[in-house]
Design a protein around this motif. Structure first.
Motif, mmCIF file in Angstrom:
data_model
loop_
_atom_site.group_PDB
_atom_site.id
_atom_site.type_symbol
_atom_site.label_atom_id
_atom_site.label_comp_id
_atom_site.label_asym_id
_atom_site.label_seq_id
_atom_site.Cartn_x
_atom_site.Cartn_y
_atom_site.Cartn_z
ATOM 1 N N PRO A 37 -2.436 -4.735 -8.818
ATOM 2 C CA PRO A 37 -2.951 -4.330 -7.503
ATOM 3 C C PRO A 37 -1.926 -4.604 -6.411
ATOM 4 O O PRO A 37 -1.174 -5.572 -6.481
ATOM 5 C CB PRO A 37 -4.204 -5.192 -7.329
ATOM 6 N N LYS A 38 -1.900 -3.751 -5.410
ATOM 7 C CA LYS A 38 -0.936 -3.906 -4.321
ATOM 8 C C LYS A 38 -1.264 -5.153 -3.501
ATOM 9 O O LYS A 38 -2.390 -5.330 -3.044
ATOM 10 C CB LYS A 38 -0.966 -2.673 -3.410
ATOM 11 N N PRO A 39 -0.290 -6.040 -3.317
ATOM 12 C CA PRO A 39 -0.574 -7.285 -2.584
ATOM 13 C C PRO A 39 -0.595 -7.079 -1.076
ATOM 14 O O PRO A 39 0.089 -6.204 -0.546
ATOM 15 C CB PRO A 39 0.597 -8.189 -2.996
ATOM 16 N N TYR A 40 -1.384 -7.906 -0.388
ATOM 17 C CA TYR A 40 -1.377 -7.944 1.063
ATOM 18 C C TYR A 40 -0.272 -8.876 1.535
ATOM 19 O O TYR A 40 0.195 -9.741 0.779
ATOM 20 C CB TYR A 40 -2.728 -8.450 1.590
ATOM 21 N N PRO A 41 0.176 -8.715 2.773
ATOM 22 C CA PRO A 41 1.185 -9.652 3.299
ATOM 23 C C PRO A 41 0.676 -11.097 3.262
ATOM 24 O O PRO A 41 -0.509 -11.348 3.476
ATOM 25 C CB PRO A 41 1.395 -9.167 4.745
ATOM 26 N N LEU A 42 1.557 -11.997 2.991
ATOM 27 C CA LEU A 42 1.328 -13.453 3.010
ATOM 28 C C LEU A 42 0.410 -13.936 1.890
ATOM 29 O O LEU A 42 0.813 -14.766 1.087
ATOM 30 C CB LEU A 42 0.765 -13.899 4.361
ATOM 31 N N VAL A 43 -0.802 -13.411 1.802
ATOM 32 C CA VAL A 43 -1.756 -13.937 0.817
ATOM 33 C C VAL A 43 -1.628 -13.242 -0.531
ATOM 34 O O VAL A 43 -2.200 -13.711 -1.521
ATOM 35 C CB VAL A 43 -3.202 -13.815 1.327
ATOM 36 N N LEU A 100 -9.294 -6.904 -14.955
ATOM 37 C CA LEU A 100 -8.096 -6.294 -14.371
ATOM 38 C C LEU A 100 -7.219 -5.648 -15.444
ATOM 39 O O LEU A 100 -6.586 -4.614 -15.208
ATOM 40 C CB LEU A 100 -7.293 -7.353 -13.606
ATOM 41 N N SER A 101 -7.174 -6.260 -16.627
ATOM 42 C CA SER A 101 -6.330 -5.703 -17.696
ATOM 43 C C SER A 101 -6.828 -4.331 -18.147
ATOM 44 O O SER A 101 -6.047 -3.520 -18.648
ATOM 45 C CB SER A 101 -6.279 -6.667 -18.887
ATOM 46 N N LYS A 102 -8.113 -4.061 -17.969
ATOM 47 C CA LYS A 102 -8.641 -2.749 -18.348
ATOM 48 C C LYS A 102 -8.187 -1.667 -17.366
ATOM 49 O O LYS A 102 -8.155 -0.478 -17.696
ATOM 50 C CB LYS A 102 -10.169 -2.812 -18.426
ATOM 51 N N THR A 103 -7.828 -2.100 -16.148
ATOM 52 C CA THR A 103 -7.324 -1.160 -15.147
ATOM 53 C C THR A 103 -5.807 -1.037 -15.199
ATOM 54 O O THR A 103 -5.256 0.075 -15.156
ATOM 55 C CB THR A 103 -7.749 -1.602 -13.732
ATOM 56 N N TYR A 104 -5.109 -2.170 -15.307
ATOM 57 C CA TYR A 104 -3.647 -2.174 -15.164
ATOM 58 C C TYR A 104 -2.896 -2.335 -16.483
ATOM 59 O O TYR A 104 -1.678 -2.240 -16.504
ATOM 60 C CB TYR A 104 -3.239 -3.285 -14.194
ATOM 61 N N GLY A 105 -3.617 -2.592 -17.574
ATOM 62 C CA GLY A 105 -2.954 -2.659 -18.859
ATOM 63 C C GLY A 105 -2.843 -4.087 -19.396
ATOM 64 O O GLY A 105 -3.192 -5.062 -18.721
ATOM 65 N N PRO A 106 -2.322 -4.224 -20.611
ATOM 66 C CA PRO A 106 -2.280 -5.521 -21.288
ATOM 67 C C PRO A 106 -1.282 -6.515 -20.687
ATOM 68 O O PRO A 106 -1.283 -7.678 -21.051
ATOM 69 C CB PRO A 106 -1.892 -5.163 -22.717
#
Length: 513
Positions: free
Chosen positions: A39-45, A64-70
């Motif tokens: 997932p795209k990170p937000y600034p700082l956090v 999350l692995s089901k969305t972005y892979g193993p």
């Protein structure tokens, strides 16, 4: 003089060239390989806000692995975190990059009492880590040492069975995890200190168990100090202070044993030839006259890792079996057939009990002692499966997700020991589909002892007694929810009623063919 100056300049030039080439190599790797998706990170956090408040990160990361892979990446505050959720990527780590990824990302709470500087589990690979690991392995976990303590393990299991028999006579439910914990606790304390630390009916065993569970929980507690190291000195959540009191409690127990032994040695008493004597005779850490702090850190590792993990596995296994009466009947039939009604289970029987072994494997698949292997740190930038693992990144191997991967395990949520009768899979670090104790150079050194104790304790309980759930639990069902920590415990500890098996009753066929 001129020759020496020329040699020095040449050495400096070579060093600078090496550094330049190394930096170029790192840049080339960064250019060639991307970070794993995520997932795209937000600034700082970073991605902290996207994860939300969760007490079950192993489940969150599996989703999350089901969305972005193993393999995927997260930016948790200032820390780049790589999460691996498949046995294929785990294999690449342990077979191709074990040393490069063998560092440790120790949580801030484990810095209390300087534990991270003396702990076998948390020290980075190096001469001291190898020395401590070799010492523990040689003195505690080799086949020769384990065989020499055979009678001690038999004695502790007999004490467990006597306690359960007493509960059965009184009609009192047995808290399975607590009973298994006390057995393992006293086995370790007798091996290390030549004395028991707690009794089955004593408050000390429950206090020790609560202390260990709390330490395991705090070690994985989301802590702002771990996400933003610059804030570490502030201890904003007070986690380090709370952990400090728990470690002091644990160390007090060890201090009492060390003081007693030191006094008896000064009075000329004979050596017990146990692990404490080995440590007192060794030199661990120059400048520390009695090495006491080093010893207590080693004891903390052994007791925390050795008691909670084994007792938790026995408890989860019993919980699954009591909800699967056909499976329970099969394993009891095997025990009755191999051992017979008049004999107790011995360690030598384990190899003759393939179904009991399959039950343990299936329990470890669904309920691994640790949901994540202890967090690793990349000691250098590496390429893993076409992705970049940057130096100093935190690496998490999600064992819980690997055990429930539907591409590896058909019907993965079903408790089915039969799957391990159909194919040869072991959990000693060679088959990456099932690595509850890790793999590679950082595999759990206590695995050989855990293997013997878990099979012996569970097998003895099932062979000697029939089991049933209390009426209120039978009506509502067993609560199989998890309490996350370094170890994955049952949120509501299992209680069951034991009924002694007398004479030929253990030969009764509980499953009608």
């Amino acid at each position: 003089m001129e020759v020496n100056a020329l040699s020095l300049l040449l050495l400096l030039a070579i060093s600078l060239l090496s550094l330049f080439l190394l930096s170029q190599n790192k840049r080339r790797k960064r250019a060639l390989y991307p970070l794993p998706p995520g997932p795209k990170p937000y600034p700082l956090v970073g991605n902290l806000l996207q994860l939300g408040p969760t007490s079950q990160p192993h489940i969150t990361f599996t989703t999350l692995s089901k969305t972005y892979g193993p393999i995927f990446s997260l930016q948790l505050g200032q820390v780049t975190t790589i999460v691996v959720s498949s046995h294929e990527y785990a294999k690449k780590i342990f077979q191709n990059h074990d040393l490069a990824l063998a560092g440790r990302h120790e949580p801030d709470v484990l810095r209390v009492q300087g534990h991270h500087e003396r702990s076998i589990a948390w020290l980075p690979p190096g001469p001291r880590w190898r020395s401590l690991r070799r010492l523990c392995t040689t003195e505690l976990f080799t086949t020769q040492r384990l065989d020499s303590h055979l009678s001690l393990r038999r004695q502790k299991v007999h004490e467990l069975l006597d306690f359960v028999s007493k509960c059965a006579q009184e009609g009192t439910p047995v808290e399975i995890g607590q009973a298994a914990f006390t057995t393992t606790l006293n086995l370790l304390s007798s091996t290390i200190f030549s004395t028991d630390i707690a009794g089955f009916d004593s408050d000390s065993s429950q206090e020790f168990k609560k202390g260990v569970e709390s330490i395991m929980e705090f070690a994985t507690c989301p802590n702002v100090s771990d996400f933003f190291p610059v804030l570490t000195p502030l201890d904003l959540q007070g986690v380090r202070r709370k952990m400090d009191s728990l470690v002091i409690f644990l160390h007090k127990v060890f201090d009492e044993q060390i003081d007693r032994r030191t006094k008896s040695r000064e009075e000329g008493s004979i050596h017990h030839n146990d692990f404490l004597d080995v440590l007192l005779d060794s030199q661990l850490g120059e400048g520390d006259p009695d090495n006491r702090e080093h010893h207590k850190s080693i004891f903390s590792d052994l007791f925390a890792a050795g008691t909670d993990t084994s007792s938790s596995t026995v408890e989860w296994a019993m919980a699954e079996l009591l909800q699967n009466p056909v499976t329970l009947a099969k394993v009891r039939n095997e025990l009755a057939s191999v051992i017979g009604p008049e004999r107790e289970m011995e360690e030598s029987h384990i190899g003759q009990l393939p179904y009991l072994q399959a039950v343990i494997k299936e329990t470890l698949r669904l309920h691994p002692p640790v949901p994540f292997l202890l967090p690793r740190r990349a000691q250098e930038t590496v390429e893993l499966g076409g992705y970049l693992i940057p130096e100093d990144a935190k690496l998490l191997v999600n064992i819980w997700a690997i055990g429930r991967d539907e591409t590896t395990w058909p019907d993965p949520l079903k408790f089915s020991p039969e799957r391990f009768l159909e194919k040869e899979i072991d959990f000693r670090g060679r088959d990456f589909e099932l690595i509850p104790f890790g793999a590679g150079r950082r595999i759990c050194p206590g695995l050989p002892l855990a293997y013997r104790m878990v099979h012996l304790v569970l097998g003895s309980l099932l062979h000697r007694f029939q089991w049933k759930l209390p009426e209120e639990v039978e009506n509502c069902g067993v609560d199989m929810s998890e309490k996350f920590g370094v170890t994955l415990a049952m949120a509501q500890h299992l209680k069951a009623i034991a009924v002694p098996v007398l004479g030929n009753c253990s030969h009764e066929r509980l499953v009608q063919n």
